[in-house]
Design a protein around this motif. Sequence first.
Motif, mmCIF file in Angstrom:
data_model
loop_
_atom_site.group_PDB
_atom_site.id
_atom_site.type_symbol
_atom_site.label_atom_id
_atom_site.label_comp_id
_atom_site.label_asym_id
_atom_site.label_seq_id
_atom_site.Cartn_x
_atom_site.Cartn_y
_atom_site.Cartn_z
ATOM 1 N N PHE A 58 0.844 -1.198 0.000
ATOM 2 C CA PHE A 58 0.000 0.000 0.000
ATOM 3 C C PHE A 58 0.874 1.241 0.000
ATOM 4 C CE2 PHE A 58 -1.925 3.399 2.571
ATOM 5 C CZ PHE A 58 -2.994 3.717 1.759
ATOM 6 N N ASP A 59 0.475 2.234 -0.831
ATOM 7 C CA ASP A 59 1.227 3.482 -0.932
ATOM 8 C C ASP A 59 0.448 4.667 -0.373
ATOM 9 O OD1 ASP A 59 3.571 4.970 -1.921
ATOM 10 O OD2 ASP A 59 2.107 5.876 -3.287
ATOM 11 N N HIS A 60 -0.737 4.948 -0.936
ATOM 12 C CA HIS A 60 -1.528 6.082 -0.460
ATOM 13 C C HIS A 60 -2.981 5.894 -0.876
ATOM 14 C CE1 HIS A 60 -0.780 7.382 -4.612
ATOM 15 N NE2 HIS A 60 -1.835 8.187 -4.485
ATOM 16 N N VAL A 61 -3.841 6.762 -0.330
ATOM 17 C CA VAL A 61 -5.274 6.697 -0.623
ATOM 18 C C VAL A 61 -5.772 8.092 -0.993
ATOM 19 C CG1 VAL A 61 -5.979 7.003 1.802
ATOM 20 C CG2 VAL A 61 -7.521 5.858 0.196
ATOM 21 N N GLU A 62 -6.708 8.126 -1.931
ATOM 22 C CA GLU A 62 -7.370 9.374 -2.316
ATOM 23 C C GLU A 62 -8.862 9.185 -2.102
ATOM 24 O OE1 GLU A 62 -6.201 10.187 -6.338
ATOM 25 O OE2 GLU A 62 -4.075 10.386 -5.784
ATOM 26 N N VAL A 63 -9.534 10.247 -1.650
ATOM 27 C CA VAL A 63 -10.958 10.168 -1.300
ATOM 28 C C VAL A 63 -11.729 11.260 -2.025
ATOM 29 C CG1 VAL A 63 -12.635 10.311 0.599
ATOM 30 C CG2 VAL A 63 -10.396 9.274 1.000
ATOM 31 N N SER A 64 -12.913 10.897 -2.506
ATOM 32 C CA SER A 64 -13.842 11.884 -3.053
ATOM 33 C C SER A 64 -15.246 11.505 -2.618
ATOM 34 C CB SER A 64 -13.746 11.947 -4.579
ATOM 35 O OG SER A 64 -14.095 10.711 -5.156
ATOM 36 N N SER A 65 -16.133 12.483 -2.623
ATOM 37 C CA SER A 65 -17.536 12.248 -2.299
ATOM 38 C C SER A 65 -18.318 12.138 -3.592
ATOM 39 C CB SER A 65 -18.102 13.414 -1.476
ATOM 40 O OG SER A 65 -17.396 13.549 -0.277
ATOM 41 N N GLY A 66 -19.407 11.386 -3.555
ATOM 42 C CA GLY A 66 -20.237 11.249 -4.741
ATOM 43 C C GLY A 66 -21.536 10.543 -4.403
ATOM 44 N N ILE A 67 -22.209 10.110 -5.436
ATOM 45 C CA ILE A 67 -23.491 9.425 -5.304
ATOM 46 C C ILE A 67 -23.307 7.977 -5.740
ATOM 47 C CG2 ILE A 67 -25.906 9.404 -6.060
ATOM 48 C CD1 ILE A 67 -25.112 11.908 -4.456
ATOM 49 N N ASP A 68 -23.790 7.031 -4.936
ATOM 50 C CA ASP A 68 -23.636 5.623 -5.284
ATOM 51 C C ASP A 68 -24.762 5.132 -6.188
ATOM 52 O OD1 ASP A 68 -25.863 5.058 -3.667
ATOM 53 O OD2 ASP A 68 -24.708 4.067 -2.106
ATOM 54 N N ARG A 78 -25.542 9.489 -0.967
ATOM 55 C CA ARG A 78 -24.229 10.115 -0.811
ATOM 56 C C ARG A 78 -23.259 9.097 -0.230
ATOM 57 N NH1 ARG A 78 -25.125 15.513 2.339
ATOM 58 N NH2 ARG A 78 -22.916 15.160 2.504
ATOM 59 N N SER A 79 -22.065 9.047 -0.781
ATOM 60 C CA SER A 79 -21.076 8.046 -0.393
ATOM 61 C C SER A 79 -19.672 8.610 -0.522
ATOM 62 C CB SER A 79 -21.189 6.811 -1.301
ATOM 63 O OG SER A 79 -22.482 6.284 -1.290
ATOM 64 N N PHE A 80 -18.709 7.849 -0.001
ATOM 65 C CA PHE A 80 -17.301 8.153 -0.198
ATOM 66 C C PHE A 80 -16.737 7.145 -1.195
ATOM 67 C CE2 PHE A 80 -17.759 9.904 4.138
ATOM 68 C CZ PHE A 80 -17.317 11.187 3.889
ATOM 69 N N PHE A 81 -15.885 7.620 -2.090
ATOM 70 C CA PHE A 81 -15.197 6.756 -3.041
ATOM 71 C C PHE A 81 -13.705 6.891 -2.777
ATOM 72 C CE2 PHE A 81 -19.267 7.754 -4.847
ATOM 73 C CZ PHE A 81 -19.704 6.520 -5.307
ATOM 74 N N LEU A 82 -13.073 5.770 -2.494
ATOM 75 C CA LEU A 82 -11.663 5.767 -2.153
ATOM 76 C C LEU A 82 -10.877 4.979 -3.188
ATOM 77 C CD1 LEU A 82 -13.450 5.516 0.647
ATOM 78 C CD2 LEU A 82 -11.193 5.566 1.640
#
Length: 105
Positions: free
Chosen positions: A24-34, A39-43
């Motif tokens: 594992f190196d890093h994670v990025e997060v965004s919000s959106g619609i599932d 409303r959800s988080f997308f990682l």
Amino acid sequence: MLKEVDVQALAAQIFAAKLGPLGFDHVEVSSGIDQDGERSFFLDAFFRPGTEIKAVRALVDAQTELHDSLISKGEERPPYVSFRLPDDGEPLSDDLDDEAQSARP
């Protein structure tokens, strides 16, 4: 509700502990619609070059711990995680349909 930066910090901590030995190196997060219009988080969890995921159970354990930690902090939005290996074209991902993917910012 938590901010994206809070979710990113929490996910980075959990993923580093659970998935660090796997590359594992890093994670990025965004919000959106599932896919259900919620409303959800997308990682996107990124791994170092040359990583081969053989311990799939570790991926499930990391997702479960993240989900449980978010709930314990009062967060109701679910996290959808894509595991991104640099040598692969498509990420290993939660089972999202095309509509949900197109709803991502």
